[in-house]
Scaffold this motif. Structure first.
Motif, short mmCIF file in Angstrom:
data_model
loop_
_atom_site.label_atom_id
_atom_site.label_comp_id
_atom_site.label_asym_id
_atom_site.label_seq_id
_atom_site.Cartn_x
_atom_site.Cartn_y
_atom_site.Cartn_z
N SER A 77 0.83 -1.20 0.00
CA SER A 77 0.00 0.00 0.00
C SER A 77 0.86 1.25 0.00
N ASN B 245 -7.64 11.26 -7.57
CA ASN B 245 -8.68 10.36 -7.07
C ASN B 245 -8.10 9.01 -6.67
N GLY C 275 -6.31 9.32 -3.35
CA GLY C 275 -7.26 9.37 -2.24
C GLY C 275 -7.80 8.00 -1.88
N GLU C 276 -8.11 7.18 -2.90
CA GLU C 276 -8.59 5.82 -2.63
C GLU C 276 -7.52 4.99 -1.94
N LEU D 240 -5.04 6.05 -0.05
CA LEU D 240 -4.86 6.51 1.33
C LEU D 240 -5.96 5.98 2.24
N ARG D 241 -7.18 5.93 1.74
CA ARG D 241 -8.28 5.36 2.54
C ARG D 241 -8.06 3.86 2.76
N ASP D 242 -7.60 3.17 1.71
CA ASP D 242 -7.31 1.74 1.87
C ASP D 242 -6.18 1.51 2.87
N ASN E 39 -5.50 3.23 5.54
CA ASN E 39 -6.03 3.34 6.90
C ASN E 39 -6.69 2.04 7.33
N THR E 40 -7.40 1.38 6.40
CA THR E 40 -8.03 0.10 6.73
C THR E 40 -6.99 -0.97 7.00
N ASP F 140 0.27 12.15 2.20
CA ASP F 140 -1.08 12.66 2.42
C ASP F 140 -1.11 14.19 2.28
N LYS G 43 -3.30 16.23 -0.40
CA LYS G 43 -4.26 17.28 -0.04
C LYS G 43 -3.93 18.59 -0.73
#
Length: 286
Positions: free
Chosen positions: A71, A95, A98-99, A101-103, A105-106, A142, A146
Motif C-alpha cells: 500500500s 482520485n 485518495g482511494e 490513502l483510505r485503503d 487506513n483500513t 497525504d 491534499k
C-alpha cells in the motif's frame, strides 16, 4: 523542496536502522529500478527465531505487513503520478491517491489488531516502530495529496493555483478578483436560468390556453353528439308511431284488401286459361 527533504530524512532513518531490522523479506526480490530498498521487513526476533507470541499470529501479521508495504509503494507511485501528469489524467491520479490513502487506513487498522495478539513485548514494540515509520511517510504523501487536491479544486472554481504572476503567493486583490469573476459567471448562469424559466412559463401558459381551447371543442363535440343521439331517439319513436298508425288506419286496410283481391283474381284467371295480354276477356286458349 520540504517534501523532498522529508522523504530523504525518512529514507536516511530507515538506512540507519539495525542490521536485523534492515533484513529484506524472505522471498522478496532485490531493490526496484528506482533504487528503493525494503524499509519495513519481516522481523523474526533478536535471536533469529520467532517467539511463542509470533508463532501464534506471525503468519497473519506478516501478511498484513506485506499489504502495508505494498500500500505504501502504491501511494508513493500515485503521488508521484500526480506531479508528472496534468489535466484529466492528474484528476484521475488525485482520485486514485485518495482511494489508496483510505485503503491504507483500513490495512493499518487490521495490522494493529493483529499486532495486539503478539505476546512478546519486544517483538510487538518492533512492529509498532515499523508501523509508526510507515505512517510517518504516509503523512508526507497525504499532505502532497491534499495540496494537489486543493489546487485542483481551486482550478475547477477558476481561482487559480494561488501563485501570482511573479511566482510568489497570490495577493488578496488577485484572489478577490478571481472570486469576483467566478461570481460574475454564477450571476450570468443564474440570469440565463431565470430567462429559461420565464420562457418555460410562457410555453406552459400557451400550452394551458391551447388545452382549454381543445377542452371547449371537446365539450362542443360532446354536445353535438348528444343532440344527434336525441334526434335518433326521436326519429325511432316517430317511425314506431307511424308504423302503428299504418297498421290501424281503415283506408289503408281497405286498399290493402283490394290489392290482395285483385292479385287473387288475376292468378285465378291465369290459371283458367284466359288470355290477359290483349287487355280484354277473350276465350280460353285451346
Amino acid at each position: 523542496a520540504s517534501v523532498d527533504e522529508e522523504r530523504g530524512l525518512l529514507r536516511g532513518v530507515a538506512s540507519a536502522r539495525s542490521p536485523h531490522v534492515q533484513e529484506t523479506r524472505q522471498g522478496e526480490g532485490p531493490p526496484d529500478a528506482a533504487g528503493r530498498e525494503e524499509v519495513y521487513p519481516i522481523h523474526a526476533g533478536a535471536s533469529g527465531e520467532a517467539s511463542s507470541g509470533s508463532k501464534m499470529s506471525g503468519s497473519t501479521i506478516d501478511l498484513w505487513e506485506k499489504k502495508l508495504s505494498k500500500s505504501l509503494d502504491d501511494i508513493r507511485g500515485a503521488v508521484d503520478a500526480i506531479g508528472n501528469s496534468s489535466g484529466a489524467s492528474k484528476n484521475s491520479a488525485i482520485n486514485r491517491a485518495g482511494e489508496l490513502l483510505r485503503d491504507f487506513n483500513t490495512i493499518a487498522s487490521n495490522y494493529k489488531t493483529e499486532m495486539r495478539m503478539i505476546l512478546d513485548a519486544d517483538l510487538k514494540d518492533e512492529y509498532k516502530a515499523k508501523l509508526k515509520e510507515v505512517q510517518k511517510e504516509v503523512k508526507v504523501y497525504d499532505r502532497e495529496y491534499k495540496a494537489a487536491k486543493a489546487e485542483a479544486d481551486r482550478n475547477r472554481l477558476g481561482l487559480g493555483s494561488g501563485i501570482g504572476s511573479g511566482g510568489g503567493p497570490q495577493t488578496n486583490d488577485a484572489t478577490l478578483s478571481a472570486a469576483n469573476g467566478v461570481l460574475d459567471k454564477v450571476d450570468e448562469s443564474y440570469a440565463n436560468t431565470v430567462e429559461m424559466i420565464g420562457n418555460a412559463r410562457q410555453v406552459a401558459d400557451a400550452t394551458e390556453e391551447e388545452l382549454k381551447r381543445q377542452d371547449e371543442q371537446l365539450d362542443s363535440i360532446y354536445s353535438e353528439l348528444q343532440g344527434i343521439d336525441n334526434n335518433l331517439l326521436r326519429a325511432q319513436k316517430l317511425i314506431h308511431i307511424f308504423s302503428r298508425r299504418m297498421a290501424t288506419d281503415k283506408c289503408i286496410q281497405c286498399f290493402a284488401l283490394m290489392n290482395m283481391l285483385i292479385i287473387v283474381v288475376i292468378i285465378g284467371l291465369a290459371a283458367a286459361g284466359f288470355d290477359l295480354s290483349s287487355g280484354g276477356a277473350g276465350a280460353p286458349s285451346p
